[in-house]
Scaffold this motif. Structure first.
Motif: not given
Ligand SMILES: *Cc1c(COP(=O)(O)O)cnc(C)c1O
Ligand code: SF4
Length: 408
Positions: A152-153, A158, A207, A327
């Motif tokens: 998502r980022y 993940i 992650l 956190y």
């Molecule tokens: C929560 C999440 C992360 C990690 O997010 P941070 O804000 O960096 O802790 C990474 N990928 C996905 C898909 C997430 O849902």
């Protein structure tokens, strides 16, 4: 002149200290009212060992804990005593949503157990059958470019390695992933996810989660950590696990010896209530910290469990004592079967407001609302900005005083 000034400063400081001291009084009163758990836990543990025919040695063995998870209302009733109606309800909910509780987690039940935060997180509740809520509010199904991957980022993602957990939390926000049978991702799929990381150089943070990532065998976990460790653009690895809370016995010296080999590793866990911060949990976190892990906590804001300012403050303070840095606090999503846990956003903000200034900044997590459709985490905060003008900004202090500063 100077002398007088000093005396004045001193009396003002003393007055101020008095005021500050007063701020903590009601919190300290609340803390005193928390049950003293030691005796209750010891008693409950003896009963569990008796019913499950286990020994002290078994108790500290995570494989015994896992094998002897309670997932039958008859066994549960033998341990804690339940009415026939309660048993029937548990069975009815259990047909739709699996449940399993480690003997350790069950031992944390307070005497007046049905209102216990432990009971509410662990034991099926008839309200889970209420209509409403979505199965996949995060739309995870459409953010998976490779097997086991959720992305998502821009720079992080993940890998979902398992759908197994030591306990199946009633409030689980990933219920969709927690299937009918325990199952780890197959090595082929995990391999494909790792290949995806290797091929996408912008991924610097991976992650490993699930389910609960520490349900994997040491061997599989090491396989994954080693592979990721050898991808040069992966700067940090993270592990998502509730094991320090639900089955801390899993954190063995052998496991820590593996983790120690692949720094930097960040572990985020999920303590939701101060009663979960036990000597066993502390031992697990101590071991991880000594293995070089940086520990964080991602609580979920849950109605009837931790949606009170003082409970959250106590939780965050207890976490710092075991070297776990708060956190995130997640606003509970609209997940099918968990809607009775949802709180208002206003209550979350109220809790955040009650933390800032009143306790260590280190004890203050970020309050997060997950955008529907997998659009990411949104931080939300009480508003400390009163007004922004061209030349001046009006701000609010933690005590509600309005101050102004120049805007330049
Ligand atoms: C929560 C999440 C992360 C990690 O997010 P941070 O804000 O960096 O802790 C990474 N990928 C996905 C898909 C997430 O849902
Ligand atoms: S440990 Fe996490 S993934 Fe597993 S049931 Fe609990 S909240 Fe869900």
């Amino acid at each position: 002149m100077r002398e007088a000034g000093n005396t004045d400063n001193l009396s003002q400081s003393l007055l101020r200290s008095k005021e500050l001291k007063k701020d903590t009084l009601s919190f300290l009163e609340h803390v005193k009212s928390l049950p003293d758990m030691e005796k209750q836990v010891a008693k409950r543990k003896r009963k569990i060992l008796e019913v499950l025919d286990g020994t002290e040695e078994d108790w500290v063995n995570w494989k015994w804990q896992l094998r002897n998870r309670i997932k039958d209302s008859v066994v549960l009733a033998k341990i804690i005593g339940l009415s026939d109606l309660d048993k029937k309800r548990i069975d009815k909910v259990g047909k739709l949503y699996r449940w399993a509780i480690s003997p350790y987690y069950l031992s944390l039940l307070t005497e007046d157990f049905q209102s216990s935060p432990i009971y509410r997180q662990a034991i099926p509740d008839i309200r889970e059958l209420a209509p409403g809520g979505s199965l996949d509010p995060m739309n995870e199904a459409t953010t998976s470019p490779a097997p086991c991957v959720t992305r998502r980022y821009p720079d992080r993602m993940i890998i979902n390695v398992t759908n197994q957990c030591a306990m199946y939390c009633r409030h689980c926000q990933r219920r969709r992933n927690i299937g009918e049978v325990d199952q780890h991702a197959c090595l082929e799929d995990i391999g494909a996810a790792i290949d995806y990381v290797a091929q996408n150089k912008e991924i610097r943070d991976v992650l490993i989660t699930g389910g609960d990532a520490l349900m994997l065998s040491n061997q599989t976990l090491e396989f994954i950590l080693d592979k990721l460790h050898n991808i040069s653009h992966v700067e940090i690895k993270r592990i998502g696990t509730r094991i320090p809370v639900t089955m801390p016995q899993r954190i063995t010296p052998e496991l820590v010896d593996i983790i120690r080999k692949y720094p930097p590793i960040f572990i985020n866990t999920q303590f939701n209530h101060p009663l979960e911060v036990t000597p066993e949990a502390k031992l697990a976190c101590d071991r991880l910290a000594e293995g070089g892990v940086v520990l964080g906590n991602q609580a979920v804001l849950l109605r009837g469990i931790n949606d009170e300012p003082f409970v959250m403050r106590k939780l965050c303070q207890e976490l710092l004592k075991i070297r776990v840095r708060p956190y995130y606090i997640f606003h509970a999503k609209n997940v099918q079967g968990t809607c009775h846990f949802q709180t208002s956003i206003a209550q979350g903000l109220n809790i955040m407001e009650s933390l800032r200034g009143h306790t260590s900044g280190l004890a203050i997590p970020t309050f997060i609302v997950n955008a529907p459709g997998g659009l990411g985490k949104i931080p939300i905060m009480p508003n400390y900005i009163q007004k922004i003008q061209k030349d001046k900004v009006f701000l609010r202090t933690w005590e509600g005083k309005i101050i102004q500063i120049e805007n330049r």
